[in-house]
Design a protein around this motif. Structure first.
Motif, PDB file in Angstrom:
ATOM      1  N   THR A  42     -63.310  30.204  95.011  1.00  0.00           N
ATOM      2  CA  THR A  42     -61.786  29.903  95.453  1.00  0.00           C
ATOM      3  C   THR A  42     -60.851  29.824  94.138  1.00  0.00           C
ATOM      4  O   THR A  42     -59.705  29.657  94.593  1.00  0.00           O
ATOM      5  N   ASP A  43     -61.459  29.913  93.010  1.00  0.00           N
ATOM      6  CA  ASP A  43     -60.369  29.876  92.077  1.00  0.00           C
ATOM      7  C   ASP A  43     -59.641  31.289  91.662  1.00  0.00           C
ATOM      8  O   ASP A  43     -59.997  32.313  92.331  1.00  0.00           O
ATOM      9  N   VAL A  44     -58.499  30.948  91.347  1.00  0.00           N
ATOM     10  CA  VAL A  44     -57.397  31.879  90.762  1.00  0.00           C
ATOM     11  C   VAL A  44     -57.350  31.892  89.288  1.00  0.00           C
ATOM     12  O   VAL A  44     -56.847  30.828  88.778  1.00  0.00           O
ATOM     13  N   GLN A  45     -57.313  32.733  88.276  1.00  0.00           N
ATOM     14  CA  GLN A  45     -57.358  32.879  86.941  1.00  0.00           C
ATOM     15  C   GLN A  45     -55.894  33.533  86.433  1.00  0.00           C
ATOM     16  O   GLN A  45     -55.531  34.861  86.933  1.00  0.00           O
ATOM     17  N   LEU A  46     -55.003  32.814  85.897  1.00  0.00           N
ATOM     18  CA  LEU A  46     -53.836  33.389  85.533  1.00  0.00           C
ATOM     19  C   LEU A  46     -53.453  33.244  84.090  1.00  0.00           C
ATOM     20  O   LEU A  46     -53.996  32.322  83.422  1.00  0.00           O
ATOM     21  N   ARG A  47     -52.787  34.344  83.590  1.00  0.00           N
ATOM     22  CA  ARG A  47     -52.305  34.300  82.427  1.00  0.00           C
ATOM     23  C   ARG A  47     -50.864  34.506  82.252  1.00  0.00           C
ATOM     24  O   ARG A  47     -50.246  35.312  83.123  1.00  0.00           O
ATOM     25  N   GLU A  68     -59.679  29.302  76.554  1.00  0.00           N
ATOM     26  CA  GLU A  68     -59.372  30.650  75.814  1.00  0.00           C
ATOM     27  C   GLU A  68     -60.440  31.404  76.099  1.00  0.00           C
ATOM     28  O   GLU A  68     -61.796  31.237  76.234  1.00  0.00           O
ATOM     29  N   GLN A  69     -59.848  32.781  76.297  1.00  0.00           N
ATOM     30  CA  GLN A  69     -60.889  33.930  76.749  1.00  0.00           C
ATOM     31  C   GLN A  69     -60.484  35.235  76.069  1.00  0.00           C
ATOM     32  O   GLN A  69     -59.340  35.759  76.277  1.00  0.00           O
ATOM     33  N   GLU A  70     -61.312  35.679  75.393  1.00  0.00           N
ATOM     34  CA  GLU A  70     -60.964  36.965  74.503  1.00  0.00           C
ATOM     35  C   GLU A  70     -59.725  37.005  73.825  1.00  0.00           C
ATOM     36  O   GLU A  70     -59.042  37.796  74.054  1.00  0.00           O
ATOM     37  N   GLY A  71     -59.352  35.829  73.133  1.00  0.00           N
ATOM     38  CA  GLY A  71     -58.137  35.652  72.355  1.00  0.00           C
ATOM     39  C   GLY A  71     -56.996  35.358  73.226  1.00  0.00           C
ATOM     40  O   GLY A  71     -55.775  35.058  72.767  1.00  0.00           O
ATOM     41  N   THR A  72     -57.046  35.255  74.543  1.00  0.00           N
ATOM     42  CA  THR A  72     -55.724  34.694  75.283  1.00  0.00           C
ATOM     43  C   THR A  72     -56.282  33.414  76.158  1.00  0.00           C
ATOM     44  O   THR A  72     -57.395  33.241  76.502  1.00  0.00           O
ATOM     45  N   TYR A  73     -55.174  32.557  76.248  1.00  0.00           N
ATOM     46  CA  TYR A  73     -55.486  31.385  77.263  1.00  0.00           C
ATOM     47  C   TYR A  73     -55.399  31.810  78.790  1.00  0.00           C
ATOM     48  O   TYR A  73     -54.621  32.477  79.253  1.00  0.00           O
ATOM     49  N   VAL A  74     -56.329  30.959  79.455  1.00  0.00           N
ATOM     50  CA  VAL A  74     -56.304  31.381  80.907  1.00  0.00           C
ATOM     51  C   VAL A  74     -56.079  30.014  81.563  1.00  0.00           C
ATOM     52  O   VAL A  74     -56.903  28.904  81.244  1.00  0.00           O
ATOM     53  N   LEU A  75     -55.432  30.127  82.766  1.00  0.00           N
ATOM     54  CA  LEU A  75     -54.987  29.011  83.627  1.00  0.00           C
ATOM     55  C   LEU A  75     -55.792  29.128  84.858  1.00  0.00           C
ATOM     56  O   LEU A  75     -55.280  30.077  85.693  1.00  0.00           O
ATOM     57  N   LYS A  76     -56.964  28.626  84.897  1.00  0.00           N
ATOM     58  CA  LYS A  76     -57.714  28.625  86.150  1.00  0.00           C
ATOM     59  C   LYS A  76     -57.487  27.618  87.298  1.00  0.00           C
ATOM     60  O   LYS A  76     -57.612  26.398  86.964  1.00  0.00           O
ATOM     61  N   VAL A  77     -56.684  28.122  88.524  1.00  0.00           N
ATOM     62  CA  VAL A  77     -56.351  27.158  89.213  1.00  0.00           C
ATOM     63  C   VAL A  77     -57.329  26.897  90.524  1.00  0.00           C
ATOM     64  O   VAL A  77     -57.876  28.034  90.758  1.00  0.00           O
ATOM     65  N   PHE A  78     -57.601  25.784  90.928  1.00  0.00           N
ATOM     66  CA  PHE A  78     -58.484  25.540  92.201  1.00  0.00           C
ATOM     67  C   PHE A  78     -57.409  25.132  93.359  1.00  0.00           C
ATOM     68  O   PHE A  78     -56.624  24.412  93.082  1.00  0.00           O
ATOM     69  N   THR A  96     -58.876  45.102 100.870  1.00  0.00           N
ATOM     70  CA  THR A  96     -58.765  46.310  99.828  1.00  0.00           C
ATOM     71  C   THR A  96     -59.754  46.464  98.825  1.00  0.00           C
ATOM     72  O   THR A  96     -59.714  47.542  98.209  1.00  0.00           O
ATOM     73  N   GLY A  97     -60.749  45.754  98.830  1.00  0.00           N
ATOM     74  CA  GLY A  97     -61.892  45.933  97.641  1.00  0.00           C
ATOM     75  C   GLY A  97     -61.552  45.320  96.602  1.00  0.00           C
ATOM     76  O   GLY A  97     -62.306  45.493  95.604  1.00  0.00           O
ATOM     77  N   ALA A  98     -60.462  44.636  96.348  1.00  0.00           N
ATOM     78  CA  ALA A  98     -60.140  43.806  95.231  1.00  0.00           C
ATOM     79  C   ALA A  98     -61.403  42.864  94.821  1.00  0.00           C
ATOM     80  O   ALA A  98     -62.081  42.249  95.701  1.00  0.00           O
ATOM     81  N   THR A  99     -61.815  42.886  93.474  1.00  0.00           N
ATOM     82  CA  THR A  99     -62.931  42.053  93.156  1.00  0.00           C
ATOM     83  C   THR A  99     -62.465  40.985  92.321  1.00  0.00           C
ATOM     84  O   THR A  99     -63.244  39.915  92.421  1.00  0.00           O
ATOM     85  N   LYS A 100     -61.611  40.743  91.771  1.00  0.00           N
ATOM     86  CA  LYS A 100     -61.032  39.791  90.647  1.00  0.00           C
ATOM     87  C   LYS A 100     -59.722  39.191  91.163  1.00  0.00           C
ATOM     88  O   LYS A 100     -58.703  39.901  91.518  1.00  0.00           O
ATOM     89  N   ARG A 101     -59.865  37.911  91.226  1.00  0.00           N
ATOM     90  CA  ARG A 101     -58.500  37.014  91.459  1.00  0.00           C
ATOM     91  C   ARG A 101     -57.941  36.553  89.984  1.00  0.00           C
ATOM     92  O   ARG A 101     -57.766  35.494  89.624  1.00  0.00           O
ATOM     93  N   GLU A 102     -57.473  37.507  89.120  1.00  0.00           N
ATOM     94  CA  GLU A 102     -57.152  37.295  87.629  1.00  0.00           C
ATOM     95  C   GLU A 102     -55.661  38.378  87.693  1.00  0.00           C
ATOM     96  O   GLU A 102     -55.540  39.323  87.880  1.00  0.00           O
ATOM     97  N   PHE A 103     -54.676  37.493  87.073  1.00  0.00           N
ATOM     98  CA  PHE A 103     -53.196  37.905  87.147  1.00  0.00           C
ATOM     99  C   PHE A 103     -52.764  37.483  85.644  1.00  0.00           C
ATOM    100  O   PHE A 103     -52.765  36.459  85.298  1.00  0.00           O
TER     101      PHE A 103
END
Length: 156
Positions: free
Chosen positions: A27-32, A83-93, A145-152
């Protein structure tokens, strides 16, 4: 000998019992967050970055914004910052406040910046998954629609 046979029979009966094992929770969403120049707004080394200590998640409780805290959770503030691959990510539950299988969370990045995250959640006997994600009212993810990642990446 009879006792051994009864014991083996009992083991056999209990070994065949089906048990519910697991529930998959996805259920998480990852935001940059970046500005128009592409600067990482979660990186504390950047002057224009949002301060990590000011980030808060609010739940929609009967139409009111309430600070979301669950002391018994791995992430009591309903987010993880990493931090992931040089950028910070906010993972929201999603918060625990579900209305019609939707969770609405408000992401306060500062005292003056608050965004809305709405998740359509599907529950079954063995899974809890996100089917759709809206960020500030714009559909960002649709499982159908077949989307696989909840990263934006959100431009601020």
């Amino acid at each position: 000998m009879n006792k051994l046979l009864i014991l083996l029979l009992l083991f056999g009966l209990f070994a065949c019992e089906e048990k519910d094992c697991c529930v998959v929770v996805d259920t998480d969403v990852q935001l940059r967050y970046v500005n128009e120049e592409g600067t990482d707004l979660l990186n504390p080394d950047n002057e224009s970055a949002f301060l990590h200590e000011n980030i808060k998640i609010y739940a929609d409780k009967e139409g009111e914004k309430k600070l979301a805290i669950n002391a018994n959770s791995d992430y009591p503030n309903y987010y993880q910052l990493f931090e992931q691959e040089g950028t910070y990510v906010l993972k929201v539950f999603p918060t625990d406040e579900l209305v019609n299988n939707e969770a609405i969370s408000y992401i306060a990045l500062s005292d003056s910046v608050m965004d809305t995250l709405r998740l359509a959640i599907k529950r079954s006997d063995h899974s809890i998954i996100v089917e759709k994600v809206w960020y500030n009212g714009v559909l960002q993810y649709n499982l159908a629609t077949g989307a696989t990642k909840r990263e934006f990446t959100i431009v601020k």
